[in-house]
Design a protein around this motif. Structure first.
Motif, PDB file in Angstrom:
ATOM      1  N   PHE A  34       0.851  -1.191   0.000  1.00  0.00           N
ATOM      2  CA  PHE A  34       0.000   0.000   0.000  1.00  0.00           C
ATOM      3  C   PHE A  34       0.887   1.242   0.000  1.00  0.00           C
ATOM      4  N   ALA A  35       0.413   2.265  -0.685  1.00  0.00           N
ATOM      5  CA  ALA A  35       1.158   3.519  -0.687  1.00  0.00           C
ATOM      6  C   ALA A  35       0.886   4.318   0.580  1.00  0.00           C
ATOM      7  N   SER A  36      -0.283   4.098   1.181  1.00  0.00           N
ATOM      8  CA  SER A  36      -0.657   4.881   2.357  1.00  0.00           C
ATOM      9  C   SER A  36      -0.063   4.256   3.612  1.00  0.00           C
ATOM     10  N   PRO A  37       0.197   5.068   4.636  1.00  0.00           N
ATOM     11  CA  PRO A  37       0.687   4.518   5.897  1.00  0.00           C
ATOM     12  C   PRO A  37      -0.424   3.752   6.621  1.00  0.00           C
ATOM     13  N   PRO A  38      -0.049   2.848   7.545  1.00  0.00           N
ATOM     14  CA  PRO A  38      -1.080   2.112   8.282  1.00  0.00           C
ATOM     15  C   PRO A  38      -1.893   3.038   9.175  1.00  0.00           C
ATOM     16  N   GLY A  39      -3.122   2.613   9.467  1.00  0.00           N
ATOM     17  CA  GLY A  39      -3.980   3.392  10.355  1.00  0.00           C
ATOM     18  C   GLY A  39      -5.392   2.873  10.290  1.00  0.00           C
ATOM     19  N   THR A  42      -7.010   3.363   6.920  1.00  0.00           N
ATOM     20  CA  THR A  42      -6.321   2.909   5.706  1.00  0.00           C
ATOM     21  C   THR A  42      -6.178   1.389   5.724  1.00  0.00           C
ATOM     22  N   TRP A  43      -5.193   0.867   6.437  1.00  0.00           N
ATOM     23  CA  TRP A  43      -5.000  -0.577   6.519  1.00  0.00           C
ATOM     24  C   TRP A  43      -4.262  -0.908   7.806  1.00  0.00           C
ATOM     25  N   LEU A  44      -4.462  -2.129   8.252  1.00  0.00           N
ATOM     26  CA  LEU A  44      -3.772  -2.639   9.442  1.00  0.00           C
ATOM     27  C   LEU A  44      -3.440  -4.107   9.184  1.00  0.00           C
ATOM     28  N   LEU A  45      -2.509  -4.616   9.965  1.00  0.00           N
ATOM     29  CA  LEU A  45      -2.182  -6.026   9.839  1.00  0.00           C
ATOM     30  C   LEU A  45      -3.336  -6.880  10.357  1.00  0.00           C
ATOM     31  N   GLY A  46      -3.713  -7.908   9.585  1.00  0.00           N
ATOM     32  CA  GLY A  46      -4.817  -8.767   9.991  1.00  0.00           C
ATOM     33  C   GLY A  46      -4.375 -10.099  10.543  1.00  0.00           C
ATOM     34  N   ALA A  77      -8.163  -4.043   5.160  1.00  0.00           N
ATOM     35  CA  ALA A  77      -8.277  -2.772   4.432  1.00  0.00           C
ATOM     36  C   ALA A  77      -9.678  -2.670   3.850  1.00  0.00           C
ATOM     37  N   PRO A  78     -10.227  -1.477   3.789  1.00  0.00           N
ATOM     38  CA  PRO A  78     -11.535  -1.318   3.149  1.00  0.00           C
ATOM     39  C   PRO A  78     -11.460  -1.717   1.680  1.00  0.00           C
TER      40      PRO A  78
END
Ligand SMILES: [Zn+2]
Length: 236
Positions: A34-39, A42-46, A77-78
């Motif tokens: 992902f280009a975006s930082p985690p949060g 945005t996205w997190l480790l699953g 991630a959504p």
């Protein structure tokens, strides 16, 4: 997190597996998908790769083709989150036979490894044979159940080009895994599965075994801990 990636891999391998000595060692040489930082927005480790408690539960079912291991990394991630190539390469398969429905993408990298991006929202717009650069958007994340409200996540694998050997992505992807693991549902629960005969084995995100598709179960433990019942899988 349910991740039925093992389904559909039965006829998916071809050629001889690569000699391990010919493949690059993990050295943080790839980027995140992902280009975006985690949060939280945005996205997190699953789910980590390897000997997770959930993989143990599913060792004869979802992950039976992968020696009972969760043979990728899951990123929550959504649906529709842009997915980027983790390093330079050439698109080798779009919706190929490697499971991780409903859509998947494989990129071959010149170092001998491939990256697989699974549970994608739609058929990726890139074409087989197309060169892609690290950080380039190649797909959109989806949901393994196809609903976008059940289990939206990206499943990422590192394979050899024969698709028979799978490796722990943690060492290859440069990231702050310790911080990402703090919000990981596996870490909040019992973490990695233990065999009380070897309680220290495969207990960290970095220390996980490689997988040979269709090889024997690695986690058919003699004295497993935690026991299966009454734990239920963490779901989102
Ligand atoms: Zn997965």
């Amino acid at each position: 997190m349910v991740c039925p990636t093992g389904i559909g891999t039965a006829s998916a391998h071809s050629g001889k597996p690569a000699a391990l000595s010919s493949l690059p060692r993990p050295a943080g040489q790839y980027g995140l998908p992902f280009a975006s930082p985690p949060g939280p927005d945005t996205w997190l480790l699953g789910q980590f790769y390897g000997n997770t408690a959930f993989a143990y539960e599913q060792r004869r079912t979802l992950y039976g083709n992968g020696q009972g291991m969760h043979f990728g990394l899951d990123f929550s991630a959504p649906c529709g989150t842009p997915v980027v190539a983790i390093t330079d390469g050439v698109v080798s398969e779009v919706d190929g036979p490697h499971g991780s429905a409903p859509h998947n993408l494989v990129i071959n990298h010149p170092d001998g490894l491939s990256s697989l991006y699974g549970h994608l929202l739609s058929k990726p717009a890139v074409k087989v044979g197309q060169p892609v650069r690290r950080g380039e958007v190649v797909a959109r994340s989806g949901d393994s159940q196809g609903t976008c409200v059940s289990e939206p996540h990206l499943h990422l694998e590192i394979r050899d080009h024969s698709h028979q050997l799978l490796f722990n992505p943690v060492g290859y992807l440069r990231a702050d895994w310790a911080s990402l693991g703090l919000v990981n549902p596996d870490m909040a629960g019992p973490g990695f599965q233990q065999d009380l005969r070897q309680p220290g084995a495969w207990q960290t995100p970095e220390d996980q075994p490689s997988v040979r598709l269709h090889g024997p179960l690695l986690n058919n433990f003699a004295q497993p801990w935690p026991p299966l019942a009454p734990r239920t899988p963490v779901k989102k």
